[in-house]
Design an enzyme around this catalytic site. Structure first.
Site, mmCIF file in Angstrom:
data_model
loop_
_atom_site.group_PDB
_atom_site.id
_atom_site.type_symbol
_atom_site.label_atom_id
_atom_site.label_comp_id
_atom_site.label_asym_id
_atom_site.label_seq_id
_atom_site.Cartn_x
_atom_site.Cartn_y
_atom_site.Cartn_z
ATOM 1 N N GLY A 13 0.671 -1.195 -0.161
ATOM 2 C CA GLY A 13 -0.103 0.139 -0.061
ATOM 3 C C GLY A 13 0.827 1.031 -0.100
ATOM 4 N N ALA A 14 2.169 1.147 -0.797
ATOM 5 C CA ALA A 14 3.024 2.260 -0.479
ATOM 6 C C ALA A 14 2.814 3.394 -1.308
ATOM 7 C CB ALA A 14 4.593 1.577 -0.590
ATOM 8 N N VAL A 47 -1.998 -7.222 -4.171
ATOM 9 C CA VAL A 47 -1.283 -7.839 -2.860
ATOM 10 C C VAL A 47 -2.405 -9.262 -2.741
ATOM 11 C CG1 VAL A 47 -0.495 -5.956 -1.851
ATOM 12 C CG2 VAL A 47 -2.673 -6.522 -1.257
ATOM 13 N N SER A 125 -7.662 -1.133 12.746
ATOM 14 C CA SER A 125 -8.482 -0.071 12.807
ATOM 15 C C SER A 125 -9.020 0.025 14.183
ATOM 16 C CB SER A 125 -9.623 -0.449 11.731
ATOM 17 O OG SER A 125 -10.387 0.320 11.879
ATOM 18 N N TYR A 138 -15.334 -4.997 6.543
ATOM 19 C CA TYR A 138 -14.296 -4.362 6.795
ATOM 20 C C TYR A 138 -14.116 -4.806 8.414
ATOM 21 C CZ TYR A 138 -11.129 -0.189 7.913
ATOM 22 O OH TYR A 138 -10.069 0.726 8.428
ATOM 23 N N ALA A 139 -14.821 -4.596 9.167
ATOM 24 C CA ALA A 139 -14.755 -4.827 10.853
ATOM 25 C C ALA A 139 -14.274 -6.283 10.993
ATOM 26 C CB ALA A 139 -15.894 -4.494 11.444
ATOM 27 N N ILE A 171 -8.636 8.799 9.932
ATOM 28 C CA ILE A 171 -7.335 9.511 9.350
ATOM 29 C C ILE A 171 -7.493 10.038 7.664
ATOM 30 C CG2 ILE A 171 -4.880 9.013 8.667
ATOM 31 C CD1 ILE A 171 -5.480 8.800 11.783
#
Length: 235
Positions: A13-14, A47, A125, A138-139, A171
């Site tokens: 994720g760079a 990935v 997260s 996601y969770a 964020i």
């Protein structure tokens, strides 16, 4: 500062967001970094592909000579009520956010064991510890990241490898900015929820990641480090 001089790091994720901030900061402090992303980076690939972990580790060994630091920061988010969530969305989210970390960690373990100071820092997260409506995939994936982190810390501790999970709150990144822009009420909610009264930055996550990779954190392992401006203290 050159506290990571001679250290070899792999960051997924760079190309943007937290991964980009972490990769940039590691390079600035002397590390040799292999950046991985679907967008242009040192190594461009998905990935979640079945053979991605093998390709990433092989590229790191060829380019860097080994691996001292692994930070699998790639992730995706999707929202839908559980009753409406498709199998494709569930599977893709779990595969990118959790499966890819498992496979990459597994592939990197032999090389991390050769390091004098092996480090794995995963990106979870605040939803690694709770669940919010419409975030089922996601969770669940981020709960899994925290659980995997703890297992890896237990397994790899005897080899001197530390494993920790950063649990970011709200964020500002390339992935979240469109969400906040489309739903200003969501931005206001997280700004008001945080004790510091604002959204966090990718560089603030990078600062914690670099601490966990440093000698200063040599006795910190198996933990989820919440970085949320004080938002979760109100849960």
């Amino acid at each position: 500062m050159t506290r990571f001089e001679g250290r070899r790091a792999v960051v997924t994720g760079a190309a943007s967001g937290m991964g980009a901030a972490i990769a940039r900061r590691l390079k600035a402090e002397g590390a040799d970094v292999l950046g991985v992303d679907q967008a242009p980076a040192d190594l461009t690939l998905d990935v979640a592909a079945p053979d991605a972990a093998a390709h990433i580790v092989a590229a790191a060994v060829k380019a860097l000579g080994g691996i001292d630091i692994l930070i699998p920061a790639a992730g995706i988010v999707s929202t839908a009520p559980t009753a409406d969530m498709t199998d494709d969305v569930w599977d893709r989210t779990m595969n990118v956010n959790l499966g890819a970390i498992f496979r990459l960690s597994r592939a990197a373990i032999p090389y991390l064991k050769e390091s004098a100071a092996g480090r794995i820092v995963t990106i979870g997260s605040i939803m690694s510890s709770f669940g919010d409506a419409e975030f089922a995939a996601y969770a669940a994936s981020k709960h899994g990241v925290l659980g995997l982190t703890k297992v890896l810390a237990s397994e790899l501790g005897p080899a001197g490898i530390t494993v920790n999970c950063i649990q970011p709150g709200a964020i500002e990144t390339g992935m979240t900015s469109p969400i906040f822009d489309a739903a200003p009420e969501a931005r206001r909610f997280w700004e008001q929820r945080a004790a510091l009264g604002r959204i966090g930055t990718a560089d603030e996550i990078a600062s914690v990641a670099l601490f966990l990779c440093s000698e200063e954190a040599s006795f910190v392992s198996g933990h989820g480090i919440v970085v949320d401006g004080g938002a979760m203290q109100h849960s």
